[in-house]
Design a protein around this motif. Structure first.
Motif, PDB file in Angstrom:
ATOM      1  N   HIS A   1     -16.398  18.069 -14.911  1.00 56.36           N
ATOM      2  CA  HIS A   1     -16.447  17.189 -13.735  1.00 56.36           C
ATOM      3  C   HIS A   1     -17.197  15.899 -14.040  1.00 56.36           C
ATOM      4  CE1 HIS A   1     -15.816  20.958 -11.042  1.00 56.36           C
ATOM      5  NE2 HIS A   1     -14.656  20.381 -11.363  1.00 56.36           N
TER       6      HIS A   1
ATOM      7  N   LEU B   1     -15.843  12.985 -11.664  1.00 59.11           N
ATOM      8  CA  LEU B   1     -15.757  13.567 -10.319  1.00 59.11           C
ATOM      9  C   LEU B   1     -17.163  13.879  -9.823  1.00 59.11           C
ATOM     10  CD1 LEU B   1     -12.773  16.046 -10.736  1.00 59.11           C
ATOM     11  CD2 LEU B   1     -12.916  14.252  -9.007  1.00 59.11           C
TER      12      LEU B   1
ATOM     13  N   SER C   1     -13.702   6.305  -8.485  1.00 57.77           N
ATOM     14  CA  SER C   1     -12.288   6.557  -8.175  1.00 57.77           C
ATOM     15  C   SER C   1     -11.395   5.695  -9.054  1.00 57.77           C
ATOM     16  CB  SER C   1     -11.983   6.222  -6.709  1.00 57.77           C
ATOM     17  OG  SER C   1     -12.687   7.067  -5.860  1.00 57.77           O
TER      18      SER C   1
ATOM     19  N   ARG D   1     -11.385   7.024 -12.578  1.00 55.55           N
ATOM     20  CA  ARG D   1     -10.537   8.217 -12.671  1.00 55.55           C
ATOM     21  C   ARG D   1      -9.071   7.815 -12.742  1.00 55.55           C
ATOM     22  NH1 ARG D   1     -14.023  10.471  -8.730  1.00 55.55           N
ATOM     23  NH2 ARG D   1     -12.549  10.146  -7.047  1.00 55.55           N
ATOM     24  N   ASN D   2      -8.749   6.834 -11.925  1.00 50.93           N
ATOM     25  CA  ASN D   2      -7.350   6.416 -11.845  1.00 50.93           C
ATOM     26  C   ASN D   2      -6.876   5.730 -13.128  1.00 50.93           C
ATOM     27  OD1 ASN D   2      -5.287   4.059 -10.778  1.00 50.93           O
ATOM     28  ND2 ASN D   2      -4.998   6.060  -9.793  1.00 50.93           N
TER      29      ASN D   2
ATOM     30  N   PHE E   1      -6.026  13.951 -15.551  1.00 44.28           N
ATOM     31  CA  PHE E   1      -6.427  15.349 -15.375  1.00 44.28           C
ATOM     32  C   PHE E   1      -5.234  16.292 -15.507  1.00 44.28           C
ATOM     33  CE2 PHE E   1      -9.918  13.331 -13.046  1.00 44.28           C
ATOM     34  CZ  PHE E   1     -10.999  14.099 -13.470  1.00 44.28           C
TER      35      PHE E   1
ATOM     36  N   PHE F   1      -4.755  20.452 -14.742  1.00 46.42           N
ATOM     37  CA  PHE F   1      -5.503  21.588 -14.207  1.00 46.42           C
ATOM     38  C   PHE F   1      -4.822  22.904 -14.551  1.00 46.42           C
ATOM     39  CE2 PHE F   1      -6.099  17.971 -11.388  1.00 46.42           C
ATOM     40  CZ  PHE F   1      -7.474  17.896 -11.309  1.00 46.42           C
TER      41      PHE F   1
ATOM     42  N   SER G   1      -4.164  25.321 -12.441  1.00 48.84           N
ATOM     43  CA  SER G   1      -3.150  25.689 -11.428  1.00 48.84           C
ATOM     44  C   SER G   1      -2.236  24.498 -11.094  1.00 48.84           C
ATOM     45  CB  SER G   1      -3.834  26.226 -10.184  1.00 48.84           C
ATOM     46  OG  SER G   1      -4.823  25.299  -9.769  1.00 48.84           O
TER      47      SER G   1
ATOM     48  N   ASN H   1      -1.887  21.920  -9.721  1.00 49.61           N
ATOM     49  CA  ASN H   1      -2.288  20.995  -8.665  1.00 49.61           C
ATOM     50  C   ASN H   1      -1.275  19.882  -8.400  1.00 49.61           C
ATOM     51  OD1 ASN H   1      -4.542  22.419  -8.104  1.00 49.61           O
ATOM     52  ND2 ASN H   1      -5.988  20.990  -9.010  1.00 49.61           N
ATOM     53  N   LEU H   2      -0.028  20.269  -8.291  1.00 49.39           N
ATOM     54  CA  LEU H   2       0.973  19.280  -7.856  1.00 49.39           C
ATOM     55  C   LEU H   2       0.968  19.258  -6.336  1.00 49.39           C
ATOM     56  CD1 LEU H   2       3.887  20.205 -10.282  1.00 49.39           C
ATOM     57  CD2 LEU H   2       2.139  18.451 -10.556  1.00 49.39           C
TER      58      LEU H   2
ATOM     59  N   PRO I   1      -0.608   8.677  -9.040  1.00 46.67           N
ATOM     60  CA  PRO I   1      -1.680   7.826  -9.581  1.00 46.67           C
ATOM     61  C   PRO I   1      -1.333   6.334  -9.544  1.00 46.67           C
ATOM     62  CG  PRO I   1      -1.254   9.673 -11.034  1.00 46.67           C
ATOM     63  CD  PRO I   1      -0.140   9.659 -10.037  1.00 46.67           C
TER      64      PRO I   1
ATOM     65  N   ARG J   1       2.025  13.249 -15.028  1.00 43.32           N
ATOM     66  CA  ARG J   1       1.226  12.558 -14.006  1.00 43.32           C
ATOM     67  C   ARG J   1      -0.065  12.027 -14.631  1.00 43.32           C
ATOM     68  NH1 ARG J   1      -0.721  16.170  -9.086  1.00 43.32           N
ATOM     69  NH2 ARG J   1      -2.038  16.994 -10.747  1.00 43.32           N
TER      70      ARG J   1
END
Lengths: 420, 212
Positions: free
Chosen positions: B35, B40, B64, B67-68, B73, B75, B77, B79-80, B93, B142
């Motif tokens: 993180h 994050l 932010s 990050r963009n 990232f 993940f 799972s 995370n779509l 993004p 992504r």
């Protein structure tokens, strides 16, 4: 482009739960529809009242004789009041300043015939001032003169519609028509005057107490006042009349003159209320203040319905936000700022309320139209009503969208990402 | 109550173009490190330099943006966003990219990223219509779309069978070969074997930092 993307994404999210979205905006839809429909009714009523008052003439004051009950007549006799009389009219001219024209009217219900045509047009005895009082000019020939009255001449002047009934083709001037049992020489025809639907419906001289509907001047037959007295004699020495029309020379003196007239009549009639005074200017003011009250009540109802509608939407959006916690976390991780998230959910709420507003406006217009058709009330959908309704739905969206959007924006991205 | 520190006395430098595996048992501080590296979270003390600039004290908004622009990232799972199709997920993004793009070049970027993970055919499919491996490919696409400095993958193969997991690691390796820095958090030795540097954590500290 970004904004469009966010709006598009909003539409997509809302479309995902169509039933939920539709149900959530119902409150706004009905609230806005009610606002539009009621504003339209209000506007229609206002315009109708305004037209009628303008027809009565804002410079005018009308005094009506009131039909009295048996006991009231006894009371009146005791107080030596002989009802509304021609003498009242002449005394008013003497005492009250500012009266330019005054005309007493005596309405007699007799049949009128010409050749084989019959009419139930009211026969009205009056004086030379009447056209000036009602602001109508003589189309053909002339109106009744003082000489006609003094000499009790059997002459008559026709309202435009009556003239048309009796004389569809040829000129009525010089023809003899029969009123009751006597023959009268037609000496003039009045110009046609616009009347409202309501007064068109009033065919005879009868009218409800307090009605502000003016006489339908197009449907009257006018004869000299003195002649009408001969035809329909009244008890006592006074000439009883049904109405006295008065025209005040200056518009801003109308209220003042009305007050003086009230005082004079109270004294002349020894406080017996056997007449009513209609002052269109006063009615105008009254109708404006009624309108204000109506608007306040309307505003309150609309406010409450929009409030409940807004709370409904807020509720749904709060549920949506917590349901989409994970999505919020993802978006945050991918670089959405808090403002981006706030904007996204605010847009979704706004989309809902604006859609609700649009549907509500359409429904309101339809409602106003239906009321117009079936209840025969005049409804006018004003541009203002639509603007007010749109603004309100947008404001509701902003106001009630803020809390869910703020809740979404305030989420900790890490915790939101862990949410399952 | 005593403060609990998920990480303490951690110091390491990541060179551009490295492929690092961060390993450790659960509770060792992997996720917290991830993180912080992904901007994050912020360390309570100490500093984090990203691309030679201190990002420790930056505001939420500035983080932010970092990050963009700089971080991609991936993940465990996937995370779509489930209501969006493949292209739209890859596009997310770009929506938050401050450098405004016109529609066509944004589309080009999406398609390029999707091609890079070998998923040309299912552009209009929803995540629910895809297999786990395909979803993870979308997630990588992504992560790539804004051309980031670092790819941060948190147990990218954790939900996949070993064959598909190998394919995903192959894609990440390929990205590393193109010069991108890749950091993978995992507890799977096989996954870590793709990396050229392994950092093992225990109780919030670095146990081993080894290069192959």
């Amino acid at each position: 482009m970004r904004t469009w993307k966010i709006i598009f994404a909003g539409i997509k999210s809302l479309a995902l739960h169509k039933l939920r979205s539709v149900l959530s905006i119902l409150g706004i839809v009905f609230g806005v529809a009610a606002v539009v429909a009621m504003l339209s009714i209000g506007e229609g009523a206002r315009q109708e009242a305004l037209e009628q008052i303008e027809l009565l003439g804002t410079n005018n004051i009308t005094i009506h004789a009131l039909a009295l009950t048996e006991s009231q007549i006894m009371e009146a006799k005791k107080n030596l009041s002989s009802g509304l009389t021609a003498t009242d009219a002449s005394r008013l001219v003497e005492i009250c300043p500012g009266i330019s024209f005054i005309a007493p009217l005596k309405i007699i219900n007799i049949e009128s015939t010409y050749e084989n045509r019959e009419s139930l047009a009211p026969v009205v005895g009056t004086t030379p001032d009447y056209p000036a009082v009602r602001n109508v000019s003589v189309d053909k020939g002339r109106f009744i003169t003082l000489l006609d009255i003094e000499e009790n001449k059997r002459v008559c002047v026709l309202g435009a519609d009556v003239a048309k009934t009796f004389f569809p083709v040829d000129s009525p001037l010089g023809s003899m028509i029969r009123l009751g049992s006597d023959w009268y020489n037609v000496i003039g025809v009045l110009q046609k005057k616009a009347v409202t639907r309501k007064s068109r419906a009033t065919r005879d001289g009868q009218r409800a107490t307090g009605s502000i509907t003016p006489r339908n001047i197009n449907n009257d037959i006018y004869i000299p006042l003195s002649v009408s007295v001969l035809v329909s004699p009244t008890r006592g020495s006074e000439i009883a009349v049904d109405e006295i029309g008065i025209r005040i020379n200056e518009a801003n003196k109308v209220q003042e003159s009305a007050n003086i007239i009230k005082t004079i009549l109270t004294r002349l009639h020894n406080k017996v209320q056997d007449y009513e005074i209609i002052v269109p200017v006063e009615l105008l003011r009254q109708s404006q203040s009624t309108q204000r009250i109506f608007n306040i009540v309307l505003g309150a109802i609309a406010g409450i319905s929009l409030l409940t509608g807004g709370i409904g939407i807020m509720n749904i959006m709060l549920a949506t936000v917590s349901e989409r916690t994970k999505e919020i976390g993802i978006r945050a991780a991918l670089g959405a700022t808090r403002l981006d998230i706030l904007f996204q959910f605010l847009i979704e709420t706004l989309l809902l309320t604006v859609a609700g507003g649009i549907i509500g406006i359409l429904l309101g217009i339809f409602g106003a139209y239906t009321i117009n058709i079936y209840a025969e009330w005049r409804t006018v959908v004003s541009f203002t009503a639509i603007i007010i309704a749109s603004l309100m739905s947008a404001i509701v969206g902003l106001l009630f969208g803020l809390l869910p959007a703020y809740k979404a924006a305030r989420m900790d991205p890490i915790a939101a990402l862990r949410f399952e | 109550m005593a403060e609990v520190h998920a990480l303490s006395n951690i110091s390491f430098v990541v060179e551009r173009g490295e492929f690092i595996a961060i390993m450790g048992p659960s509770g060792s501080g992997k996720s917290t490190l991830m993180h912080i590296l992904g901007c994050l979270d912020r360390p309570t003390s100490g500093s984090y330099y990203l691309d030679n600039s201190d990002v420790t004290a930056l505001s939420n908004k500035e983080l932010s943006i970092i990050r963009n622009h700089r971080i991609g990232f991936v993940f465990q799972s996937y995370n779509l966003i489930f209501q969006l199709n493949v292209i739209e997920n890859v596009e997310v993004p770009l929506i938050y990219n401050r450098m405004s793009l016109n529609y066509d070049s944004g589309m080009d970027k999406c398609l390029k990223a999707i091609r890079a993970v070998g998923l040309n055919e299912r552009l209009r499919h929803r995540p629910s219509e895809l297999s786990g491996g395909e979803m993870q490919r979308v997630a990588i696409a992504r992560a790539l779309v804004n051309d980031p400095l670092i790819i941060l993958a948190d147990e990218p193969t954790g939900n996949l069978d070993s064959k598909t997991g190998e394919e995903i690691m192959g894609i990440l390796k390929g990205l590393n070969d193109e010069g991108r820095t890749v950091i993978v958090v995992t507890h799977d030795e096989k996954v870590a074997s793709h990396a050229n540097r392994t950092i093992k954590l225990k109780d919030g500290s670095i146990l081993v930092d080894s290069r192959q």
